[in-house]
Design a protein around this motif. Structure first.
Motif, PDB file in Angstrom:
ATOM      1  N   ASN A 234       0.943  -1.535  -0.080  1.00 59.72           N
ATOM      2  CA  ASN A 234       0.021  -0.090  -0.317  1.00 59.72           C
ATOM      3  C   ASN A 234       0.536   1.534  -0.014  1.00 59.72           C
ATOM      4  O   ASN A 234       0.969   2.297  -0.781  1.00 59.72           O
ATOM      5  CB  ASN A 234      -0.560  -0.110   1.004  1.00 59.72           C
ATOM      6  CG  ASN A 234      -2.670  -1.014   1.404  1.00 59.72           C
ATOM      7  OD1 ASN A 234      -2.232  -2.417   0.226  1.00 59.72           O
ATOM      8  ND2 ASN A 234      -2.158  -1.710   2.090  1.00 59.72           N
ATOM      9  N   ARG A 235       1.810   1.196   0.546  1.00 55.70           N
ATOM     10  CA  ARG A 235       2.814   2.270   1.039  1.00 55.70           C
ATOM     11  C   ARG A 235       3.472   2.480  -0.767  1.00 55.70           C
ATOM     12  O   ARG A 235       3.364   3.639  -0.629  1.00 55.70           O
ATOM     13  CB  ARG A 235       3.729   2.373   2.402  1.00 55.70           C
ATOM     14  CG  ARG A 235       3.221   2.454   3.589  1.00 55.70           C
ATOM     15  CD  ARG A 235       4.749   1.832   4.635  1.00 55.70           C
ATOM     16  NE  ARG A 235       3.474   2.139   5.925  1.00 55.70           N
ATOM     17  CZ  ARG A 235       4.508   1.411   6.974  1.00 55.70           C
ATOM     18  NH1 ARG A 235       5.247   1.069   6.847  1.00 55.70           N
ATOM     19  NH2 ARG A 235       3.864   1.285   8.248  1.00 55.70           N
ATOM     20  N   VAL A 236       3.868   1.724  -1.298  1.00 56.73           N
ATOM     21  CA  VAL A 236       4.408   1.582  -2.080  1.00 56.73           C
ATOM     22  C   VAL A 236       3.624   2.947  -3.580  1.00 56.73           C
ATOM     23  O   VAL A 236       3.922   2.995  -3.944  1.00 56.73           O
ATOM     24  CB  VAL A 236       5.240   0.548  -2.659  1.00 56.73           C
ATOM     25  CG1 VAL A 236       5.773   0.678  -3.909  1.00 56.73           C
ATOM     26  CG2 VAL A 236       6.370  -0.079  -1.991  1.00 56.73           C
ATOM     27  N   ILE A 237       2.058   1.910  -3.353  1.00 57.44           N
ATOM     28  CA  ILE A 237       1.450   2.515  -4.145  1.00 57.44           C
ATOM     29  C   ILE A 237       0.344   4.173  -4.249  1.00 57.44           C
ATOM     30  O   ILE A 237       1.076   4.408  -4.745  1.00 57.44           O
ATOM     31  CB  ILE A 237       0.534   0.879  -4.501  1.00 57.44           C
ATOM     32  CG1 ILE A 237       0.200   1.190  -6.306  1.00 57.44           C
ATOM     33  CG2 ILE A 237      -0.943   1.198  -3.633  1.00 57.44           C
ATOM     34  CD1 ILE A 237       0.791   0.544  -7.541  1.00 57.44           C
ATOM     35  N   LEU A 238       0.834   4.033  -2.919  1.00 54.56           N
ATOM     36  CA  LEU A 238       0.526   4.963  -2.279  1.00 54.56           C
ATOM     37  C   LEU A 238       1.473   6.578  -2.980  1.00 54.56           C
ATOM     38  O   LEU A 238       1.206   7.862  -3.737  1.00 54.56           O
ATOM     39  CB  LEU A 238       0.625   5.228  -0.844  1.00 54.56           C
ATOM     40  CG  LEU A 238      -1.615   4.829  -0.621  1.00 54.56           C
ATOM     41  CD1 LEU A 238      -1.227   4.855   0.794  1.00 54.56           C
ATOM     42  CD2 LEU A 238      -2.140   5.560  -1.400  1.00 54.56           C
ATOM     43  N   LYS A 239       2.867   6.074  -2.969  1.00 62.13           N
ATOM     44  CA  LYS A 239       4.081   7.202  -3.630  1.00 62.13           C
ATOM     45  C   LYS A 239       3.842   7.019  -5.281  1.00 62.13           C
ATOM     46  O   LYS A 239       3.679   8.255  -5.241  1.00 62.13           O
ATOM     47  CB  LYS A 239       5.189   6.138  -3.123  1.00 62.13           C
ATOM     48  CG  LYS A 239       5.765   6.294  -0.888  1.00 62.13           C
ATOM     49  CD  LYS A 239       6.948   5.420  -1.483  1.00 62.13           C
ATOM     50  CE  LYS A 239       7.242   6.042  -0.036  1.00 62.13           C
ATOM     51  NZ  LYS A 239       8.474   5.439   0.825  1.00 62.13           N
ATOM     52  N   GLY A 240       3.184   6.443  -5.499  1.00 61.47           N
ATOM     53  CA  GLY A 240       2.829   6.198  -7.497  1.00 61.47           C
ATOM     54  C   GLY A 240       1.904   7.169  -7.739  1.00 61.47           C
ATOM     55  O   GLY A 240       1.801   7.517  -8.378  1.00 61.47           O
ATOM     56  N   THR A 241       1.600   7.356  -6.350  1.00 61.23           N
ATOM     57  CA  THR A 241      -0.222   8.209  -6.858  1.00 61.23           C
ATOM     58  C   THR A 241       0.155   9.997  -7.259  1.00 61.23           C
ATOM     59  O   THR A 241      -0.786  10.267  -8.129  1.00 61.23           O
ATOM     60  CB  THR A 241      -0.679   8.672  -5.458  1.00 61.23           C
ATOM     61  OG1 THR A 241      -0.519   8.920  -4.758  1.00 61.23           O
ATOM     62  CG2 THR A 241      -1.743   6.824  -5.839  1.00 61.23           C
ATOM     63  N   LYS A 242       1.708   9.940  -6.825  1.00 66.59           N
ATOM     64  CA  LYS A 242       1.988  11.083  -7.458  1.00 66.59           C
ATOM     65  C   LYS A 242       1.844  12.278  -8.709  1.00 66.59           C
ATOM     66  O   LYS A 242       1.797  12.550  -9.399  1.00 66.59           O
ATOM     67  CB  LYS A 242       3.521  11.661  -6.786  1.00 66.59           C
ATOM     68  CG  LYS A 242       4.258  10.015  -7.406  1.00 66.59           C
ATOM     69  CD  LYS A 242       6.088  11.250  -7.123  1.00 66.59           C
ATOM     70  CE  LYS A 242       6.873  10.072  -7.601  1.00 66.59           C
ATOM     71  NZ  LYS A 242       6.834   8.954  -6.716  1.00 66.59           N
ATOM     72  N   TRP A 243       1.907  10.814  -9.551  1.00 60.61           N
ATOM     73  CA  TRP A 243       1.661  10.720 -10.805  1.00 60.61           C
ATOM     74  C   TRP A 243       0.550  11.169 -11.786  1.00 60.61           C
ATOM     75  O   TRP A 243       0.478  11.618 -12.489  1.00 60.61           O
ATOM     76  CB  TRP A 243       2.453   9.266 -11.838  1.00 60.61           C
ATOM     77  CG  TRP A 243       3.958   8.533 -11.226  1.00 60.61           C
ATOM     78  CD1 TRP A 243       4.225   8.257 -10.915  1.00 60.61           C
ATOM     79  CD2 TRP A 243       4.653   9.342 -12.727  1.00 60.61           C
ATOM     80  NE1 TRP A 243       5.520   7.717 -11.064  1.00 60.61           N
ATOM     81  CE2 TRP A 243       5.905   8.314 -11.891  1.00 60.61           C
ATOM     82  CE3 TRP A 243       4.956   9.969 -13.685  1.00 60.61           C
ATOM     83  CZ2 TRP A 243       7.528   9.100 -12.394  1.00 60.61           C
ATOM     84  CZ3 TRP A 243       5.662  10.068 -15.032  1.00 60.61           C
ATOM     85  CH2 TRP A 243       7.018   9.496 -14.592  1.00 60.61           C
ATOM     86  N   VAL A 244      -0.547  10.833 -10.376  1.00 60.94           N
ATOM     87  CA  VAL A 244      -1.712  11.845 -11.093  1.00 60.94           C
ATOM     88  C   VAL A 244      -1.859  12.878 -11.422  1.00 60.94           C
ATOM     89  O   VAL A 244      -2.422  13.953 -12.001  1.00 60.94           O
ATOM     90  CB  VAL A 244      -2.446  11.448  -9.913  1.00 60.94           C
ATOM     91  CG1 VAL A 244      -3.985  11.851 -10.222  1.00 60.94           C
ATOM     92  CG2 VAL A 244      -2.894  10.319  -9.575  1.00 60.94           C
ATOM     93  N   VAL A 245      -0.897  13.687 -10.207  1.00 65.42           N
ATOM     94  CA  VAL A 245      -0.090  15.276 -10.437  1.00 65.42           C
ATOM     95  C   VAL A 245      -0.220  15.294 -11.843  1.00 65.42           C
ATOM     96  O   VAL A 245      -0.434  17.229 -12.838  1.00 65.42           O
ATOM     97  CB  VAL A 245       0.457  15.757  -9.710  1.00 65.42           C
ATOM     98  CG1 VAL A 245       0.256  17.264  -9.778  1.00 65.42           C
ATOM     99  CG2 VAL A 245      -0.173  15.652  -7.906  1.00 65.42           C
ATOM    100  N   ILE A 246       0.751  14.810 -12.570  1.00 68.02           N
ATOM    101  CA  ILE A 246       0.777  14.777 -14.228  1.00 68.02           C
ATOM    102  C   ILE A 246       0.012  14.411 -15.087  1.00 68.02           C
ATOM    103  O   ILE A 246      -0.064  15.278 -16.205  1.00 68.02           O
ATOM    104  CB  ILE A 246       2.590  14.357 -14.625  1.00 68.02           C
ATOM    105  CG1 ILE A 246       3.294  14.415 -13.384  1.00 68.02           C
ATOM    106  CG2 ILE A 246       3.080  14.852 -15.230  1.00 68.02           C
ATOM    107  CD1 ILE A 246       4.470  13.940 -13.031  1.00 68.02           C
TER     108      ILE A 246
END
Length: 433
Positions: A234-246
């Motif tokens: 969960n922690r790893v995938i939540l870090k990846g959500t920063k791509w949503v900003v792009i």
């Protein structure tokens, strides 16, 4: 509307607990999509004078609960299977064959040829700038005149075949990064990049989101397989959500390139795009079913087209009570309800839950036994785009139930077997990992 937001938040929290903190379970994915749509609709409530009817609320809740029931049924079915009851451990291991590099090169070359031919064929339909060509093709393909922009059969099959290959190569890239901890290999991203370019040429921005959903889901379950810990995954995938900003601003900026003429600012455009389907569904229910309608015409569009060539289901744009144009998509529920009524909506939603629930539990049971159900994970990642965007429109029954999609799945399975070498199972009964 606020009641629906609370309902989906509650469903998300309960499913997160019931699925042992696995955030990308099918119920959460389904709920996340509707929450996105509802929050976008909430933003536009004053502009559109939104007031969802109780009928709309009850149908959405009923469809969601039926979907959850389908997921539960799939779990019961898998739990009762002999291998689960005997507690059989599958120590399956996978190796990537040495021909991967050459496979990627051939795929890229075929994609380059297909892209050039695609552009030439699109240009033959209309002249003008690139954005004008893309806009004409997309608008015509979604109208009753779709037969005027039909791609040649061999080009369509080439595009579908290379698409299947690009997703398998992308999966292998993720497999090497997450599980094998390999560095480099970025050349293997070229096939999926070219696929996204082809999608843009045909006016398909949502296909770009399909790629991101695939990456998120496959990476998540690979991380869970590696760590055996859902919290860490969960922690790893939540870090990846920063791509949503792009991704979301890029999604908005592409509208001009693809020939969209909307003058809305960023917030208005995104809220209309994501919040419009639920409001359109509500307005559809309030106005009633209009015009001639044949059984299954909206839900099973691809199958229906086999028996009625050159016919396509098109939805007219609807406007809010304030006169603001909202859109011409009505959530997946509109198709089910229009074709089969309330009972059909509930049954089709349950069928959706059974399909995705089966793949999810197959993946989780494999991980618990110390292995990875590779092709099941590929399918779960590939089709979960439909699950997340059920709030937007149905892309499962209307698209996945087709001869073309069946051939694509067969192609992906062939490429998976071609590129993955599976060792023999060491079955140990009565033990667990």
């Amino acid at each position: 509307m606020f009641f629906l937001i609370l309902f989906f938040i509650l469903i998300s929290l309960l499913s997160f607990s019931a699925f042992k903190a696995t955030i990308l379970n099918p119920v959460n994915i389904f709920s996340f999509g509707f929450l996105i749509g509802l929050f976008a609709l909430w933003y536009s409530k004053s502009l559109w004078l939104v007031s969802l009817s109780w009928k709309t609320i009850f149908l959405i809740i009923g469809g969601t609960l039926s979907f959850i029931l389908g997921v539960v049924i799939s779990n019961i079915k898998i739990t009762m299977s002999p291998s689960i009851k005997k507690n059989v451990v599958k120590n399956t291991r996978y190796e990537i064959r040495t021909g991967l590099k050459y496979f990627s090169i051939v795929t890229v070359l075929l994609q380059a040829v297909a892209t050039l031919l695609l552009y030439r064929q699109l240009r033959s339909f209309s002249g003008g700038s690139l954005s004008a060509i893309i806009s004409y093709y997309r608008n015509t393909a979604m109208s009753v005149n779709a037969s005027q922009v039909t791609l040649s059969v061999w080009l369509s099959q080439l595009l579908k075949g290379t698409m299947s290959a690009s997703f398998i190569v992308l999966f292998i890239f993720l497999y090497r990064k997450v599980i094998q901890k390999d560095k480099g290999g970025y050349f293997h991203l070229f096939p999926i990049i070219i696929y996204m370019i082809q999608s843009l040429l045909m006016g398909g921005r949502l296909q770009l989101l399909r790629v991101f959903v695939f990456v998120f889901i496959c990476s998540y379950f690979m991380e869970m397989y590696t760590t055996r810990n859902s919290i860490t995954a969960n922690r790893v995938i939540l870090k990846g959500t920063k791509w949503v900003v792009i991704v979301i601003p890029f999604f908005y900026l592409l509208k001009g390139f693809l020939g969209r003429t909307s003058t809305d600012n960023f917030a208005q455009y995104i809220s209309r795009y994501l919040g419009g389907p639920i409001e359109s569904f509500d307005l559809y229910l309030k106005s009633g079913v209009l015009g001639e309608h044949k059984l299954g015409q909206e839900t099973f569009t691809s199958l229906y087209s086999l028996f009625t060539p050159n016919k396509i289901t098109t939805f007219k744009w609807v406007a809010s009570p304030t006169g603001v144009w909202i859109g011409n998509v009505f959530t997946g529920f509109r198709r089910y309800y229009a074709d089969f009524g309330t009972v059909g909506l509930l049954m089709l939603s349950a069928g959706l839950g059974i399909f995705f629930g089966f793949m999810y539990f197959e993946n989780m049971n494999s991980i618990n036994k110390g292995t990875l159900s590779v092709f099941s994970l590929v399918c779960y990642g590939f089709f979960s785009y439909s699950l997340l965007f059920e709030f937007f429109d149905d892309t499962f029954y209307s698209v996945a139930f087709s001869v073309g999609m069946l051939l694509q799945v067969i192609e992906m399975y062939f490429f998976y077997r071609l590129l993955f070498k599976r060792s023999k199972n060491n079955l140990i009964e009565g033990e667990s990992e």
